[in-house]
Scaffold this motif. Structure first.
Motif, mmCIF file in Angstrom:
data_model
loop_
_atom_site.group_PDB
_atom_site.id
_atom_site.type_symbol
_atom_site.label_atom_id
_atom_site.label_comp_id
_atom_site.label_asym_id
_atom_site.label_seq_id
_atom_site.Cartn_x
_atom_site.Cartn_y
_atom_site.Cartn_z
ATOM 1 N N TYR A 1 3.313 6.071 0.561
ATOM 2 C CA TYR A 1 3.171 5.804 -0.873
ATOM 3 C C TYR A 1 2.125 4.709 -1.080
ATOM 4 O O TYR A 1 1.983 3.804 -0.244
ATOM 5 C CB TYR A 1 4.505 5.337 -1.486
ATOM 6 N N GLU A 2 1.420 4.802 -2.181
ATOM 7 C CA GLU A 2 0.540 3.727 -2.624
ATOM 8 C C GLU A 2 0.812 3.491 -4.101
ATOM 9 O O GLU A 2 0.711 4.423 -4.907
ATOM 10 C CB GLU A 2 -0.935 4.085 -2.411
ATOM 11 N N SER B 1 -0.414 3.291 -11.183
ATOM 12 C CA SER B 1 -0.869 4.434 -10.379
ATOM 13 C C SER B 1 0.059 4.567 -9.183
ATOM 14 O O SER B 1 0.273 3.597 -8.449
ATOM 15 C CB SER B 1 -2.305 4.245 -9.904
ATOM 16 N N LYS C 1 0.642 7.004 -5.834
ATOM 17 C CA LYS C 1 0.146 8.072 -4.965
ATOM 18 C C LYS C 1 1.215 8.413 -3.938
ATOM 19 O O LYS C 1 1.750 7.534 -3.266
ATOM 20 C CB LYS C 1 -1.133 7.646 -4.245
ATOM 21 N N LYS D 1 1.777 10.679 -0.597
ATOM 22 C CA LYS D 1 0.921 11.312 0.402
ATOM 23 C C LYS D 1 1.550 12.579 0.976
ATOM 24 O O LYS D 1 2.775 12.691 1.090
ATOM 25 C CB LYS D 1 0.611 10.318 1.521
ATOM 26 N N ASP E 1 -1.879 15.582 -1.370
ATOM 27 C CA ASP E 1 -1.503 14.311 -1.967
ATOM 28 C C ASP E 1 -1.281 14.506 -3.462
ATOM 29 O O ASP E 1 -1.845 15.412 -4.085
ATOM 30 C CB ASP E 1 -2.612 13.274 -1.762
ATOM 31 N N THR F 1 -1.132 12.198 -7.080
ATOM 32 C CA THR F 1 -1.331 10.906 -7.731
ATOM 33 C C THR F 1 -1.065 11.041 -9.214
ATOM 34 O O THR F 1 -1.556 11.978 -9.859
ATOM 35 C CB THR F 1 -2.765 10.388 -7.502
ATOM 36 N N THR G 1 -1.111 8.605 -12.767
ATOM 37 C CA THR G 1 -1.389 7.339 -13.437
ATOM 38 C C THR G 1 -0.834 7.408 -14.845
ATOM 39 O O THR G 1 -0.913 8.452 -15.505
ATOM 40 C CB THR G 1 -2.899 7.059 -13.474
#
Length: 894
Positions: free
Chosen positions: A294-295, A338, A340, A342, A356, A358, A360
């Motif tokens: 995760y980001e 945001s 993300k 993966k 992936d 994402t 936002t």
């Protein structure tokens, strides 16, 4: 003379007079004929219309003297009286009557009651068929086959006719209706209504992968009960597919369905701390709870550190993962977020996400926190909100200001102190002013210093002065038990007796806020907890001297019992504790396998462990040690290997994706009671890394297509169903294999499948993936293949007699230039009336066309002439040098 004539006339007159007296008798010189009274033939019953005897003697009638099909006129029936020398005649008029029942072919359905049989065509003497009501017997539909039954037509006026007929009973066609389907966990489930399914018949589910009707998967037999069908496929790859249900020749219409690749459906912010990631499939707990997958960034800042949030799979709904931000990372209203996710996350079948994901969004929270419940918590009150609270102003209970504390700066729970003496019995109301959630939203929906008051409903405290009691006593292990009370208590006094004798009792240890106390017992001198041979023991307990923490109310002493038993079972693997881990970045990378057991273990034996990699190759085990879990208990066996590497200079993350197997032999570890582990096998799946899609350029030579992928591929790369040539399935007989390594694939097209030398387009399915989970990029999906060569042999299609010495032969395609020579003359076998005629010349009139002229010995053009290609080596070939098919024979025409 006159006198003689007069005599004859007189004789005639006498005869007439005699006839008038007896009109039924006619006499002549040979015999006597008796004419009986005329009558009608009714209902086709000729016997009924004929007299049975004459003057007591039986009459024999010639039945052929009456035409039963001749209606409306009198006919003469003839016969004789037996033994009397008398002939008889009778005038009869045949009336219309039924003669035959003439049904059409009778076909009935097995298991379906016979119907439509009561009306049948009946043939009458006038030649007309009339539909009449009949009776029938002998018609059964119990089983299929050919049988006989009877029809009977009966009418007073038209007679009675019975006819035996053959009929068939055929199996009814199966009916399939109300077909419904759904896809769950990559499995297609189909239901339908079924009619007319006979014993021994079955219904099958047939799935067409990628909607290719020439690529049916093995059929799956359905279960049918009470007219309802249900069937499930095996696990299917992601993609667009089709299916039918079939029973014999009966098939349903083709229905399409989609198996989704694992993917993220959405990411939602529940509040300023909690986010939910929704997947379309249940996820693998290990990879889904790996924070590296995760980001999260806020207001375009750097990705949050792993310590800034927690990740947990929802145990009740494993398609959801909850991300909880730490207090210091909680979102303010209007924050730009945001998230993300993966594709390294696997679903529960260990398949990676399609890509992936994402999302936002701007975090907006305009809803104020609300009180969900208020409950007694010891001597205090606990207020639970539906959102995390960031600020609380004045707190009152029954109008009296009270101190209140939260578990953390952002908490859903607020504890209101009851004071030194706690709260008395009674009815209370709670007022809390200026409550704000994380987004600083109060009940007015805006950030404001104005007081906002929540008032709880009235509630009653009635258990403050209730004495504590023992709720239960239960075994923990072979020498330990746990006492649970109904509320927190002070340390109890415990006496344990075996057969009336005291055992040694250790000081009870508290847990769960004083509601649970753990007690360990042991030998007391000669009083043994377990005597030799004993595996279980029943203890009498006395529990006393305990009082409630909240109000010091003393509980009554209580007698209880508990049964303890020796631990004779070895440790059991509980779950994968972690995925394979790259332990360091030195030249030799230790790959770590963590195996968690259900209890504390000891005495690891590395020599008992066999490690097999993803390709079935046995790898060396470097070490096996026992390490502590998150609770500090030594329950994890940590196995390391330095032999699993993807390069000669490995780095962190270099281990290849795939499934690895650890076989733990008996006694690899033991529990603290000395019980050995039984032989067991543990599989680990290395998640796909953050690999990117890659390109490939295919080439062809001699109809062998080479695909240099350049990275180790899964077996999807040699699955023929994943390729199409000019948008068609690869020809039957094609083979695909890894050439030298799993990084290169060759596809060999069989002979007789390329009709002409040309470029072609090889389409590669998105199902073709590398071992690291990467796919071909879009540009590589359709490969233009140059160098495919015509490999279809020409055939001899016809021959024509030109002259008495020449024959023109025609082939299925144009030929390379043909030279007259002994080896080309020998390519042909010419026979006239079955006799060989040698070919003395081969003339190629127009180069590179599909005709040549053969010269043979003089023959009669009216004779049969055949031309065949020889069985031996043939030298005549097409433009691509494919020699003509041997043994082809044609008959020449003029």
């Amino acid at each position: 003379m006159a006198k003689k004539k007069q005599f004859v006339t007189a004789a005639a007159a006498f005869a007439v007079a005699a006839s008038a007296v007896a009109p039924a008798i006619t006499a002549d010189a040979a015999s006597t004929t008796v004419r009986l009274s005329s009558d009608y033939v009714r209902g086709g019953d000729l016997d009924a219309a004929l007299d049975k005897e004459y003057k007591g003697s039986e009459i024999y009638w010639y039945k052929s003297s009456v035409d039963m099909n001749k209606l409306g006129v009198f006919q003469t029936a003839k016969g004789f009286v037996k033994g009397k020398g008398i002939r008889v005649e009778k005038k009869l008029r045949v009336l219309n009557h039924a003669q035959d029942i003439q049904p059409e072919e009778i076909v009935l359905e097995e298991g379906v009651p016979a119907s439509g049989l009561r009306i049948q065509p009946v043939l009458f003497a006038d030649g007309v068929k009339y539909n009449k009501v009949v009776t029938y017997a002998g018609f059964s539909t119990e089983k299929a086959g050919e049988f006989e039954g009877t029809f009977t037509y009966s009418n007073k006026a038209f007679g009675v006719v019975t006819k035996t007929v053959k009929y068939k009973v055929v199996a009814s066609k199966v009916e399939l209706s109300e077909v419904k389907s759904e896809v769950m966990d990559d499995v297609l489930s189909v239901t339908a209504d079924v009619k007319n399914l006979k014993d021994g018949e079955k219904v099958e589910l047939v799935v067409y992968a990628n909607r290719d009707m020439n690529a049916a998967l093995p059929a799956v037999q359905a279960e049918v009960k009470d007219g309802k069908l249900s069937v499930k496929s095996g696990k299917l790859p992601a993609g667009n597919h089709s299916f039918i249900l079939r029973s014999g020749e009966v098939k349903t219409d083709v229905m399409n369905f989609v198996v989704e690749a694992p993917m993220v459906k959405d990411v939602k912010a529940i509040n300023g701390k909690d986010h939910v990631v929704e997947f379309n499939k249940s996820v693998d707990k290990i990879t889904a709870e790996n924070k590296a997958n995760y980001e999260i960034s806020v207001n375009n800042g750097a990705a949050l550190a792993a310590a800034a949030y927690t990740v947990a799979v929802d145990e009740k709904d494993p398609t959801k993962v909850k991300i909880t931000l730490a207090d210091g990372s909680a979102l303010n209203n209007g924050a730009y977020v945001s998230v993300k996710v993966k594709k390294a996350i696997l679903d529960k079948n260990l398949k990676p996400l399609a890509d992936d994901f994402t999302k936002t969004f701007t975090f907006v929270d305009n809803s104020a926190a609300e009180i969900e419940k208020v409950e007694v918590d010891g001597s205090n009150l606990k207020v639970t909100f539906n959102d995390y609270v960031s600020a609380v102003g004045l707190v009152k209970v029954n109008g009296v200001v009270k101190a209140a504390t939260a578990a953390s700066p952002y908490s859903k729970e607020l504890v209101i102190s009851g004071g030194a003496t706690g709260l008395d019995n009674g009815t209370y109301s709670v007022q809390i002013a200026n409550v704000k959630d994380i987004a600083n939203v109060n009940s007015a929906g805006v950030a404001s210093p104005n007081l906002t008051t929540f008032t709880s409903g009235n509630f009653t405290i009635s258990n403050v002065t209730v004495a504590p009691t023992v709720s239960k006593v239960e075994k923990v292990d072979e020498d330990t038990f746990k006492i649970t009370f109904n509320k927190a208590v002070t340390q109890p006094t415990v006496v344990a007796k075996k057969n009336g004798l005291d055992l040694s009792v250790a000081t009870p240890v508290t847990g769960a806020g004083g509601k649970e106390w753990t007690v360990t017992v042991s030998n007391n001198g000669g009083v043994m907890l377990y005597n030799t041979g004993e595996t279980s023991v029943n203890l009498a307990l006395n529990i006393s001297a305990f009082k409630a923490v909240s109000d010091n109310v003393v509980g009554d002493a209580v007698n209880q019992s508990v049964t303890l038993s020796k631990d004779t079972a070895g440790p059991v693997v509980e779950a994968r504790f972690n995925e394979i881990v790259d332990a360091d970045t030195t030249a030799t990378v230790d790959e770590v396998f963590n195996i968690k057991f259900n209890e504390v273990i000891q005495n690891a034996v590395p020599a008992n462990i066999i490690l097999t990699d993803k390709d079935g190759i046995r790898r060396a085990v470097s070490s096996a040690t026992i390490v502590a879990d998150a609770n500090g208990d030594l329950t994890i066996l940590q196995v390391k290997s330095t032999a699993i590497q993807s390069s000669t200079a490995p780095t962190t993350g270099s281990i290849l994706a795939g499934t690895y197997t650890l076989s733990l032999g008996a006694g690899t570890v033991e529990d603290m009671a000395g019980n050995d582990l039984s032989s067991t096998t543990v599989s680990f799946t290395k998640a796909t890394g953050t690999t990117t899609d890659f390109a490939v350029t295919a080439t062809a030579a001699a109809n062998v297509i080479t695909l240099p992928f350049g990275t180790p591929m899964t077996n999807s790369a040699i699955d023929l169903s994943n390729y199409k040539l000019d948008n068609k399935a690869l020809p039957a007989g094609t083979i695909a294999y890894f050439d030298g390594s799993k990084q290169q694939v060759k596809i060999e097209l069989p002979a007789g499948t390329i009709a002409r030398s040309q470029d072609a387009v090889l389409t590669v399915s998105s199902n073709v993936v590398s071992e690291a989970g990467a796919k071909l990029d879009t540009a590589s999906r359709n490969q233009v293949i140059s160098g495919l060569l015509d490999n279809v042999k020409p055939t001899l299609v016809s021959a024509k007699k030109l002259t008495s010495t020449t024959v023109e032969v025609t082939f299925s395609e144009n030929l390379a230039s043909v030279t007259d020579a002994a080896n080309t003359q020998d390519d042909f076998v010419v026979k006239v009336n079955g006799v060989n005629f040698a070919v003395s010349a081969v003339t190629d009139g127009t180069a590179n066309d599909n005709k040549v002229v053969l010269t043979v010995s003089d023959y009669n053009v009216d004779q049969a002439l055949t031309v065949a290609m020889a069985d031996a080596t043939i030298n005549i070939a097409d433009m691509a040098n494919n020699t003509v098919e041997a043994k082809t024979v044609v008959t020449a025409t003029k």
